[in-house]
Every structure is written in structure tokens, then in C-alpha cells.
Design a protein around this motif. Structure first.
Motif, PDB file in Angstrom:
ATOM      1  N   GLY A 199       0.816  -1.207   0.000  1.00 25.10           N
ATOM      2  CA  GLY A 199       0.000   0.000   0.000  1.00 25.10           C
ATOM      3  C   GLY A 199       0.850   1.257   0.000  1.00 25.10           C
ATOM      4  N   GLU A 200       1.912   1.259   0.789  1.00 25.83           N
ATOM      5  CA  GLU A 200       2.817   2.407   0.828  1.00 25.83           C
ATOM      6  C   GLU A 200       3.499   2.595  -0.525  1.00 25.83           C
ATOM      7  N   LEU A 201       3.882   1.469  -1.140  1.00 23.11           N
ATOM      8  CA  LEU A 201       4.536   1.549  -2.442  1.00 23.11           C
ATOM      9  C   LEU A 201       3.612   2.183  -3.471  1.00 23.11           C
ATOM     10  N   ILE A 202       2.356   1.768  -3.485  1.00 23.87           N
ATOM     11  CA  ILE A 202       1.392   2.347  -4.420  1.00 23.87           C
ATOM     12  C   ILE A 202       1.286   3.853  -4.222  1.00 23.87           C
ATOM     13  N   GLN A 203       1.205   4.294  -2.965  1.00 28.29           N
ATOM     14  CA  GLN A 203       1.061   5.721  -2.694  1.00 28.29           C
ATOM     15  C   GLN A 203       2.289   6.507  -3.138  1.00 28.29           C
ATOM     16  N   HIS A 204       3.466   5.961  -2.873  1.00 30.69           N
ATOM     17  CA  HIS A 204       4.688   6.667  -3.284  1.00 30.69           C
ATOM     18  C   HIS A 204       4.807   6.715  -4.810  1.00 30.69           C
ATOM     19  N   LEU A 205       4.386   5.668  -5.490  1.00 29.17           N
ATOM     20  CA  LEU A 205       4.414   5.692  -6.950  1.00 29.17           C
ATOM     21  C   LEU A 205       3.506   6.798  -7.472  1.00 29.17           C
ATOM     22  N   LYS A 206       2.359   6.978  -6.822  1.00 25.49           N
ATOM     23  CA  LYS A 206       1.436   8.037  -7.230  1.00 25.49           C
ATOM     24  C   LYS A 206       2.017   9.424  -6.993  1.00 25.49           C
ATOM     25  N   ASN A 207       2.952   9.534  -6.054  1.00 22.25           N
ATOM     26  CA  ASN A 207       3.526  10.839  -5.699  1.00 22.25           C
ATOM     27  C   ASN A 207       4.701  11.242  -6.579  1.00 22.25           C
ATOM     28  N   ILE A 208       5.074  10.413  -7.537  1.00 21.08           N
ATOM     29  CA  ILE A 208       6.177  10.767  -8.439  1.00 21.08           C
ATOM     30  C   ILE A 208       5.736  11.910  -9.348  1.00 21.08           C
ATOM     31  N   ASP A 209       6.490  12.985  -9.334  1.00 23.65           N
ATOM     32  CA  ASP A 209       6.180  14.155 -10.161  1.00 23.65           C
ATOM     33  C   ASP A 209       7.237  14.310 -11.259  1.00 23.65           C
ATOM     34  N   ILE A 210       6.768  14.236 -12.503  1.00 23.00           N
ATOM     35  CA  ILE A 210       7.628  14.419 -13.670  1.00 23.00           C
ATOM     36  C   ILE A 210       6.903  15.363 -14.616  1.00 23.00           C
ATOM     37  N   ASN A 211       7.641  16.061 -15.444  1.00 24.59           N
ATOM     38  CA  ASN A 211       7.090  17.052 -16.364  1.00 24.59           C
ATOM     39  C   ASN A 211       5.760  16.586 -16.973  1.00 24.59           C
ATOM     40  N   PRO A 212       4.649  17.244 -16.621  1.00 29.65           N
ATOM     41  CA  PRO A 212       3.336  16.805 -17.124  1.00 29.65           C
ATOM     42  C   PRO A 212       3.140  17.064 -18.619  1.00 29.65           C
ATOM     43  N   MET A 213       4.047  17.809 -19.243  1.00 26.79           N
ATOM     44  CA  MET A 213       3.928  18.053 -20.677  1.00 26.79           C
ATOM     45  C   MET A 213       4.289  16.810 -21.497  1.00 26.79           C
ATOM     46  N   ILE A 214       4.976  15.858 -20.859  1.00 25.23           N
ATOM     47  CA  ILE A 214       5.363  14.625 -21.537  1.00 25.23           C
ATOM     48  C   ILE A 214       4.527  13.487 -20.962  1.00 25.23           C
ATOM     49  N   PRO A 215       3.668  12.854 -21.766  1.00 24.93           N
ATOM     50  CA  PRO A 215       2.796  11.797 -21.246  1.00 24.93           C
ATOM     51  C   PRO A 215       3.581  10.668 -20.580  1.00 24.93           C
ATOM     52  N   HIS A 216       3.080  10.222 -19.426  1.00 26.66           N
ATOM     53  CA  HIS A 216       3.702   9.112 -18.723  1.00 26.66           C
ATOM     54  C   HIS A 216       2.723   8.564 -17.696  1.00 26.66           C
ATOM     55  N   SER A 217       2.948   7.365 -17.253  1.00 23.94           N
ATOM     56  CA  SER A 217       2.127   6.773 -16.198  1.00 23.94           C
ATOM     57  C   SER A 217       2.913   5.667 -15.523  1.00 23.94           C
ATOM     58  N   ILE A 218       2.538   5.386 -14.269  1.00 24.32           N
ATOM     59  CA  ILE A 218       3.132   4.282 -13.525  1.00 24.32           C
ATOM     60  C   ILE A 218       2.058   3.727 -12.611  1.00 24.32           C
ATOM     61  N   LYS A 219       1.911   2.411 -12.605  1.00 22.65           N
ATOM     62  CA  LYS A 219       0.867   1.810 -11.797  1.00 22.65           C
ATOM     63  C   LYS A 219       1.228   0.365 -11.453  1.00 22.65           C
ATOM     64  N   MET A 220       0.725  -0.106 -10.288  1.00 22.79           N
ATOM     65  CA  MET A 220       0.900  -1.500  -9.924  1.00 22.79           C
ATOM     66  C   MET A 220      -0.164  -2.323 -10.631  1.00 22.79           C
ATOM     67  N   THR A 221       0.250  -3.436 -11.258  1.00 21.95           N
ATOM     68  CA  THR A 221      -0.686  -4.257 -12.024  1.00 21.95           C
ATOM     69  C   THR A 221      -0.879  -5.654 -11.444  1.00 21.95           C
ATOM     70  N   ALA A 222      -0.117  -5.992 -10.406  1.00 17.68           N
ATOM     71  CA  ALA A 222      -0.308  -7.278  -9.735  1.00 17.68           C
ATOM     72  C   ALA A 222       0.263  -7.188  -8.328  1.00 17.68           C
ATOM     73  N   PHE A 223      -0.387  -7.887  -7.377  1.00 21.54           N
ATOM     74  CA  PHE A 223       0.119  -7.959  -6.006  1.00 21.54           C
ATOM     75  C   PHE A 223      -0.435  -9.232  -5.370  1.00 21.54           C
ATOM     76  N   GLN A 224       0.454 -10.079  -4.881  1.00 20.26           N
ATOM     77  CA  GLN A 224       0.043 -11.318  -4.223  1.00 20.26           C
ATOM     78  C   GLN A 224       0.739 -11.435  -2.864  1.00 20.26           C
ATOM     79  N   SER A 225      -0.068 -11.677  -1.810  1.00 19.88           N
ATOM     80  CA  SER A 225       0.494 -11.843  -0.488  1.00 19.88           C
ATOM     81  C   SER A 225      -0.499 -12.606   0.387  1.00 19.88           C
TER      82      SER A 225
END
Length: 379
Positions: A199-225
Motif C-alpha cells: 500500500g505504501e509503495l502504491i502511494q509513493h508511486l502516485k507521488n512521483i512528479d515528472i514534467n506533465p507536458m510529456i505523457p507518462h504513467s506508472i501503476k501496480m498491475t499485480a500484487f500477491q500476499s
């Protein structure tokens, strides 16, 4: 449209139906390879299968220039109507059918006396490793021009519209492992809950700030525990992260941030977080000459009213490894608008199948125009 393409359209429908109904995942496309091979066994062409993997190359003509067309042949593994299965939800069944149609057309109608036409049926595009494998095998060492294709979703390109190039972005798939110790549910102070770390990892990934003029995305697509026992706090987990960026420079920034975040969480929680890159697909390199030839082919085949500008998408494709690894290659991908809904990789993706013969016409014309231009340049 060429009379030959009209004549083979019923055959192409049968071919598409077979490929669609018999999908195979990356590096497992053996039956697909055999099926394509048997389609051309009675024709005057050179068929080369690969020694250590599925996929094949079919060649006609002789001399220079060497003009190639690549079709990806693998399917996705995904849940469809409640069951996991191989599924052609990215349009590779259509790509194969179009390449087969173009080769059949050249065999039926004839082709320029000078020029080699090479059709590459490539495995494992979805893994991002198929193109690199064929580069290592020398499949494109002597190729001068390379063409590919991809169906486009409605949000990018309208039905019966075509674009002469696709500006794909970079893509990276990361597998991660969180390693710690399990603990009793009544004693959370004795371990670090791997699910909380996720959960913390997901939140920190969402907090990554990079130039919004250049399209980009980052997301978790699988988690097993965790497992069946409800009173165990899991200390271990596995996860996957999907990164996208329009440029290779921004992808580098995303990667640096992911490594910093996981190192920080591992240090803070006194656990281990290991990362492994499953695939790393570079952003496209656009060649103006190949794009110009494709643009002319669209105009001549279906009319200028169906021509659209180059498509820009954050999706990735390992097609671009050919040009990155072999800079002499002049390459582009035809963008095919076909009322594709709800979107690529949706388990129930549909598209307008009537677009297949038109795409065959465009790409066949592009191959012939390229060979003729190459012969003129030699004179």
C-alpha cells in the motif's frame, strides 16, 4: 481495390477465424507457426523456421532493396468470462491475416523483378523480447525498409481511417519481491506486514512528479500476499509494476524514482525488496522516408480523405527495437482505425473486420512502392 484482394477476402476471413480461435501466448506459438507455414508450402517462396523458438520468415523475390513486413503472432494470457486463457485482444490475429494477405497478393499478382520481400512472423511481442531475439538471429541485418502495423482504438483513430506512423512510447514491466517474516495476527509488532508495504509503495508511486507536458504513467498491475490462514500477518509478497513514458528520457526518470522508493521502503521497514525488469521497450524512432512512402500508399489505396496524421500513443511495441538495434533500417508502422472497442487488451475487444482487405491493399502498395523507389535510386 485490387481484384486479387477481393478474390482472396473469403480466404482471409477463414484464416482470421482460425487464428482468432487458436491463440497462443508468447514463446508458445508453435501451432500458429505451423499453420502459417502450411498456408504457403505449395507456393514458390523460401520459408525459414527458427531453430530454437516459434516464428518464421517467408521470402520472395531477389536482390535489393530488401523490404520487410513484420507481423506479431502471440496472444495475451488474461481472464475472459471468469476463466484465464490465451486471448487475441491486441489484434495480432488481424496483423497476421493482413501480412498473409499481402504475401498472397504479391504471389498471385507478381512483384517487381528487382527486390526481395521478406515477411517476418515474430513471436513474443507482448513480452517485449521477440524482436530482440530476431535481431540477434540476424533476420534484419540486410533489410533496407521495414513495415509493421497495429489496430488502433477508437479514442486514437476513427473507423476506416489510417495513419502512416505510430509514435509509440517507452514501456517497462517490473517484477518485485518483498521478503520478510510472517507473524501471528495478534502480534503485529513482530513483523512488517507485506500488504502494508504494498500500500505504501502504491502511494509513493502516485507521488512521483515528472514534467506533465510529456505523457507518462506508472501503476501496480499485480500484487500477491498471504494465504488461506486469516490469522497470519504475511511478511512476503510479489508484485508487478507497469511504467509508460512518451520518451526514453522520461522512462529513465521513472526508473530512478522506482528504485529510490523501493530502497527507502526496504531500509525503513528493515526488509528486502528486490526488483527485476521483465521487459524494457524503447520509445519509437520515426523514419521520414518510410513514413512518406506509407502516406503515399494510403492515398493511392483508399483516398486522401482516409489519411490521418501520425498517431501518438503511450502504448509500446517491441517493433522499434529493430530500428534502435539496426539504425540503418528505415521503418514505420501503419495505424489502422477499425472501430476498435472498448479498447486494446480488453478481454472482449472487437473491431470492424472489413478493414482487413483495405489494410492489405495499403501495405501491399507500400511494399511495391518501396521496391520501385529502391530500383530508381540504383539507376
Amino acid at each position: 481495390m485490387r481484384p486479387t484482394i477481393e478474390k482472396i477476402t473469403p480466404q482471409l476471413k477463414t484464416i482470421f477465424s482460425h487464428l482468432h480461435e487458436h491463440p497462443e501466448t508468447s514463446w508458445n506459438e508453435h501451432d500458429t507457426t505451423s499453420y502459417i507455414r502450411q498456408l504457403f508450402k505449395n507456393y514458390d517462396c523460401k520459408i525459414t523456421t527458427l531453430d530454437d523458438s516459434p516464428g518464421l520468415v517467408i521470402e520472395i523475390g531477389q536482390g535489393s532493396p530488401v523490404v520487410a513486413m513484420r507481423a506479431d503472432i502471440d496472444a495475451l494470457w488474461q481472464e475472459v468470462n471468469g476463466e484465464f486463457q490465451a486471448n487475441h485482444s491486441c489484434g495480432h490475429d488481424a496483423h497476421m491475416t493482413i501480412a498473409i494477405g499481402s504475401l498472397l497478393t504479391l504471389l498471385e499478382d507478381g512483384y517487381p523483378e528487382k527486390g526481395t520481400f521478406r515477411f517476418i512472423f515474430q513471436p513474443a511481442e507482448e513480452k517485449g523480447t521477440g524482436a530482440l531475439s530476431l535481431v540477434d538471429k540476424g533476420i534484419v541485418d540486410d533489410v533496407d525498409y521495414l513495415y509493421g502495423m497495429h489496430l488502433r482504438p477508437m479514442e486514437e483513430l476513427g473507423d476506416n481511417q489510417f495513419a502512416p506512423a505510430i509514435r509509440h512510447g517507452a514501456a517497462c514491466f517490473i517484477d518485485g519481491v518483498i521478503q520478510g517474516d510472517d507473524a501471528h495476527g495478534a502480534r503485529p509488532h513482530l513483523n512488517t506486514n507485506a500488504i502494508h508495504v504494498g500500500g505504501e509503495l502504491i502511494q509513493h508511486l502516485k507521488n512521483i512528479d515528472i514534467n506533465p507536458m510529456i505523457p507518462h504513467s506508472i501503476k501496480m498491475t499485480a500484487f500477491q500476499s498471504g494465504g488461506e490462514s486469516k490469522n497470519i500477518i504475511p511478511g512476503n509478497a510479489t508484485f508487478s509494476v507497469d511504467l509508460r513514458a512518451q520518451t526514453n528520457a522520461v522512462m529513465d526518470e521513472l526508473m530512478i524514482n522506482v528504485k529510490r522508493i523501493t530502497a527507502m521502503l526496504a531500509d525503513y521497514h528493515n526488509i528486502s525488496i528486490e526488483l527485476k525488469i521483465d521487459a524494457n521497450i524503447a520509445a519509437s524512432v520515426i523514419n521520414q522516408e518510410a513514413t512518406s512512402i506509407m502516406e503515399d500508399a494510403i492515398k493511392d489505396s483508399v483516398g486522401v480523405d482516409k489519411l490521418q496524421p501520425m498517431i501518438t500513443t503511450t502504448g509500446g511495441d517491441d517493433f522499434h527495437f529493430y530500428t534502435i538495434k539496426k539504425p540503418h533500417l528505415k521503418a514505420t508502422m501503419l495505424a489502422i482505425g477499425c472501430d476498435l472497442q472498448p479498447g486494446l487488451h480488453h478481454p472482449n475487444m472487437t473491431f470492424n473486420h472489413a478493414i482487413i482487405p483495405e489494410a492489405v491493399e495499403i501495405l501491399t502498395n507500400a511494399l511495391i512502392k518501396t521496391a520501385e523507389r529502391g530500383n530508381q535510386d540504383d539507376q
